[in-house]
Scaffold this motif. Structure first.
Motif, PDB file in Angstrom:
ATOM      1  N   GLU A  24       0.832  -1.204   0.000  1.00  0.00           N
ATOM      2  CA  GLU A  24       0.000   0.000   0.000  1.00  0.00           C
ATOM      3  C   GLU A  24       0.866   1.253   0.000  1.00  0.00           C
ATOM      4  O   GLU A  24       0.570   2.223  -0.699  1.00  0.00           O
ATOM      5  CB  GLU A  24      -0.934   0.005   1.215  1.00  0.00           C
ATOM      6  N   GLN A  25       1.941   1.242   0.783  1.00  0.00           N
ATOM      7  CA  GLN A  25       2.823   2.411   0.867  1.00  0.00           C
ATOM      8  C   GLN A  25       3.430   2.767  -0.482  1.00  0.00           C
ATOM      9  O   GLN A  25       3.457   3.934  -0.881  1.00  0.00           O
ATOM     10  CB  GLN A  25       3.935   2.151   1.888  1.00  0.00           C
ATOM     11  N   VAL A  26       3.915   1.767  -1.191  1.00  0.00           N
ATOM     12  CA  VAL A  26       4.648   2.034  -2.427  1.00  0.00           C
ATOM     13  C   VAL A  26       3.721   2.491  -3.558  1.00  0.00           C
ATOM     14  O   VAL A  26       4.163   3.097  -4.530  1.00  0.00           O
ATOM     15  CB  VAL A  26       5.470   0.792  -2.839  1.00  0.00           C
ATOM     16  N   LYS A  27       2.421   2.243  -3.432  1.00  0.00           N
ATOM     17  CA  LYS A  27       1.454   2.737  -4.424  1.00  0.00           C
ATOM     18  C   LYS A  27       1.428   4.257  -4.461  1.00  0.00           C
ATOM     19  O   LYS A  27       1.281   4.873  -5.516  1.00  0.00           O
ATOM     20  CB  LYS A  27       0.043   2.241  -4.085  1.00  0.00           C
ATOM     21  N   ASP A  28       1.516   4.870  -3.272  1.00  0.00           N
ATOM     22  CA  ASP A  28       1.284   6.312  -3.135  1.00  0.00           C
ATOM     23  C   ASP A  28       2.527   7.122  -2.788  1.00  0.00           C
ATOM     24  O   ASP A  28       2.532   8.339  -2.964  1.00  0.00           O
ATOM     25  CB  ASP A  28       0.226   6.567  -2.048  1.00  0.00           C
ATOM     26  N   GLU A  29       3.568   6.468  -2.276  1.00  0.00           N
ATOM     27  CA  GLU A  29       4.694   7.220  -1.725  1.00  0.00           C
ATOM     28  C   GLU A  29       5.976   6.946  -2.511  1.00  0.00           C
ATOM     29  O   GLU A  29       6.522   5.852  -2.471  1.00  0.00           O
ATOM     30  CB  GLU A  29       4.899   6.866  -0.250  1.00  0.00           C
TER      31      GLU A  29
ATOM     32  N   ILE B 299      -7.477   8.247  14.484  1.00  0.00           N
ATOM     33  CA  ILE B 299      -6.453   9.103  13.885  1.00  0.00           C
ATOM     34  C   ILE B 299      -5.636   8.365  12.825  1.00  0.00           C
ATOM     35  O   ILE B 299      -5.126   8.958  11.881  1.00  0.00           O
ATOM     36  CB  ILE B 299      -5.488   9.633  14.991  1.00  0.00           C
ATOM     37  N   ALA B 300      -5.519   7.029  12.965  1.00  0.00           N
ATOM     38  CA  ALA B 300      -4.567   6.238  12.174  1.00  0.00           C
ATOM     39  C   ALA B 300      -4.694   6.449  10.668  1.00  0.00           C
ATOM     40  O   ALA B 300      -3.685   6.487   9.952  1.00  0.00           O
ATOM     41  CB  ALA B 300      -4.720   4.755  12.507  1.00  0.00           C
ATOM     42  N   LYS B 301      -5.911   6.619  10.170  1.00  0.00           N
ATOM     43  CA  LYS B 301      -6.097   6.730   8.721  1.00  0.00           C
ATOM     44  C   LYS B 301      -5.548   8.036   8.152  1.00  0.00           C
ATOM     45  O   LYS B 301      -5.334   8.149   6.943  1.00  0.00           O
ATOM     46  CB  LYS B 301      -7.579   6.590   8.374  1.00  0.00           C
ATOM     47  N   ASP B 302      -5.313   9.024   9.007  1.00  0.00           N
ATOM     48  CA  ASP B 302      -4.844  10.342   8.548  1.00  0.00           C
ATOM     49  C   ASP B 302      -3.368  10.596   8.844  1.00  0.00           C
ATOM     50  O   ASP B 302      -2.888  11.710   8.653  1.00  0.00           O
ATOM     51  CB  ASP B 302      -5.685  11.451   9.197  1.00  0.00           C
ATOM     52  N   VAL B 303      -2.652   9.576   9.322  1.00  0.00           N
ATOM     53  CA  VAL B 303      -1.240   9.758   9.651  1.00  0.00           C
ATOM     54  C   VAL B 303      -0.412   8.639   9.038  1.00  0.00           C
ATOM     55  O   VAL B 303      -0.895   7.530   8.808  1.00  0.00           O
ATOM     56  CB  VAL B 303      -0.998   9.796  11.179  1.00  0.00           C
ATOM     57  N   TYR B 304       0.861   8.949   8.783  1.00  0.00           N
ATOM     58  CA  TYR B 304       1.794   7.911   8.361  1.00  0.00           C
ATOM     59  C   TYR B 304       2.264   7.084   9.554  1.00  0.00           C
ATOM     60  O   TYR B 304       2.518   5.895   9.437  1.00  0.00           O
ATOM     61  CB  TYR B 304       3.029   8.542   7.702  1.00  0.00           C
TER      62      TYR B 304
ATOM     63  N   LYS C 279      -0.657  12.780   7.142  1.00  0.00           N
ATOM     64  CA  LYS C 279      -0.922  12.606   5.708  1.00  0.00           C
ATOM     65  C   LYS C 279      -1.717  13.773   5.148  1.00  0.00           C
ATOM     66  O   LYS C 279      -1.800  13.939   3.931  1.00  0.00           O
ATOM     67  CB  LYS C 279      -1.740  11.326   5.483  1.00  0.00           C
ATOM     68  N   ILE C 280      -2.331  14.556   6.030  1.00  0.00           N
ATOM     69  CA  ILE C 280      -3.290  15.574   5.588  1.00  0.00           C
ATOM     70  C   ILE C 280      -2.844  16.990   5.959  1.00  0.00           C
ATOM     71  O   ILE C 280      -3.659  17.900   6.041  1.00  0.00           O
ATOM     72  CB  ILE C 280      -4.694  15.284   6.159  1.00  0.00           C
ATOM     73  N   GLY C 281      -1.538  17.156   6.183  1.00  0.00           N
ATOM     74  CA  GLY C 281      -1.014  18.481   6.492  1.00  0.00           C
ATOM     75  C   GLY C 281      -1.503  19.007   7.830  1.00  0.00           C
ATOM     76  O   GLY C 281      -1.828  18.236   8.747  1.00  0.00           O
TER      77      GLY C 281
END
Length: 313
Positions: free
Chosen positions: A136-141, A242-247, A288-290
Motif C-alpha cells: 500500500e505504501q509504495v502505491k502512493d509514496e 487518527i490512524a487513517k490520517d497519519v503515516y 498525511k493531511i497536512g
C-alpha cells in the motif's frame, strides 16, 4: 587517507514504521565488545527512537526535524559524519528518517570525506521493508520506492504477522523495483547477520540522483503531551480514529493499570511495549493531511479521552 580502524558504515533506510530501530537494537546486541557509533535521524522534533537506542556503551548523534538527505539538514549530516570519523569506531550505523530518500547518499559521503580528510569503509544501504504495509505504501509514496531502488540489501520485516501470500507478493514487488539487491527476512527484529561478512556494494542497481526530500515535500509533524494517566481503551479508540490520517504515531504514554508504555502505530496496528518512566507522556504524529491533522487530533482526543493535553509543533 584511510581511517586507522577502517570504520564500517551502514546506512539504514525504510519507510515509516518499517522496524529500523527494532532491528538495529538486535544488531547492536550481536556486536558486543565493538566500538559503535550511531547517527540517528528523527523526522519529528522529539527523539523517540534515540531514547530507545541510547545506552552508556553507544556514542550517538541525533539529527531531528527532517531528513538528513534534504537540503535543510544535509550539511548537519555531513558535519556529523566528519565528526564521527574522528572517533575510530569499528562500526557506524546511520538510521535515517522513515521519510528519508537516500538517492544522494554517495554525494553526502563524498562531502564528508572532503570535510574530514578521512574515508569510511562504506558497506551499503539496507532498506527495511514492512511486509504488512509496503504494497500500500509504495502505491502512493515515492519515498518508499526510492528507498528500495537505492538499497543494496532489502530486509522484509514483520514476517511473523504476514501470511505466505503477502510475503511472496512483497518479494515480487521488491524484485520489480530493484532486480539485484540481496533479500533477507526478519521476524521480531531477528535476522541472519552473515550479510555483514559480504560485499553488499556489488548489489548496486541505481545510480545516484537528486533526492525527493525538500522543505516543500516535508510532511507536517506535531506532538501531543499530557500529564497523569489515561485508559488504554480510550487511548486505543483515539489512535484508531487518527490512524487513517497519519503515516505514523509513536511515543511514550502512561496508562492506567499498565503504567508506562512505548506506543507505536503503523497502519491499523497499534503496538504497546513496557517502557521506562518519563516526566510526561508524549506522542508524535506524522500527518498525511497536512495541518488539518491538528483539528482531527483535538476533536478526537476530546471525544475518546477527554483529559487535558497540549499540542506543539
Amino acid at each position: 587517507m584511510k581511517m586507522s580502524k577502517n570504520t564500517q558504515l551502514y546506512v539504514l533506510t525504510g519507510f515509516l514504521g518499517s522496524g529500523k530501530t527494532t532491528v538495529l537494537l538486535k544488531m547492536l546486541q550481536n556486536l558486543t565488545g565493538k566500538k559503535i557509533g550511531v547517527i540517528q535521524n528523527e523526522f519529528g522534533k522529539l527523539s523517540i527512537d534515540g531514547t530507545i537506542l541510547r545506552n552508556d556503551d553507544l556514542q550517538m548523534v541525533e539529527i531531528n526535524r527532517g531528513s538528513i538527505f534534504c537540503s535543510c539538514l544535509k550539511l548537519n549530516f555531513v558535519q556529523a559524519l566528519a565528526e564521527m570519523a574522528e572517533q575510530d569506531f569499528d562500526y557506524l550505523f546511520v538510521e535515517s528518517s522513515g521519510w528519508g530518500d537516500p538517492s544522494n547518499v554517495r554525494e553526502l559521503l563524498d562531502a564528508a570525506k572532503v570535510a574530514s580528510g578521512k574515508e569510511y569503509d562504506f558497506k551499503g544501504v539496507i532498506c527495511f521493508v514492512d511486509t504488512v504495509n509496503f504494497l500500500e505504501q509504495v502505491k502512493d509514496e515515492e519515498t518508499a520506492y526510492r528507498q528500495l531502488k537505492h538499497c543494496n540489501l532489502a530486509v522484509l520485516t514483520k514476517i511473523d504477522v504476514a501470511d505466505a501470500k503477502q510475503i511472496e507478493q512483497v518479494k515480487e514487488k521488491v524484485r520489480e523495483i530493484n532486480p539485484v539487491c540481496e533479500i533477507l527476512e526478519s521476524a521480531l527484529g531477528d535476522m541472519d547477520y552473515d550479510f555483514m561478512k559480504k560485499d553488499l556494494l556489488i548489489y548496486q542497481w541505481a545510480e545516484s540522483e537528486e533526492t525527493t526530500n525538500s522543505v516543500d515535500t516535508k510532511p507536517k509533524s506535531i506532538f501531543l503531551e499530557y500529564e497523569g494517566e489515561v485508559g488504554k481503551k480510550e487511548l486505543g479508540d483515539f489512535l484508531k480514529e487518527i490512524a487513517k490520517d497519519v503515516y505514523r504515531v509513536k511515543g511514550f504514554c502512561k496508562l492506567k493499570d499498565t503504567g508506562w508504555n512505548q506506543v507505536d502505530v503503523v497502519g491499523s496496528i497499534i503496538d504497546y511495549k513496557e517502557a521506562e518512566t518519563f516526566e510526561k507522556s508524549q506522542l508524535v504524529f506524522i500527518s498525511k493531511i497536512g495541518p488539518m491533522i491538528i483539528k482531527k487530533i483535538m476533536e478526537n482526543w476530546q471525544k475518546y479521552v477527554g483529559t487535558e493535553m497540549k499540542l506543539k509543533n
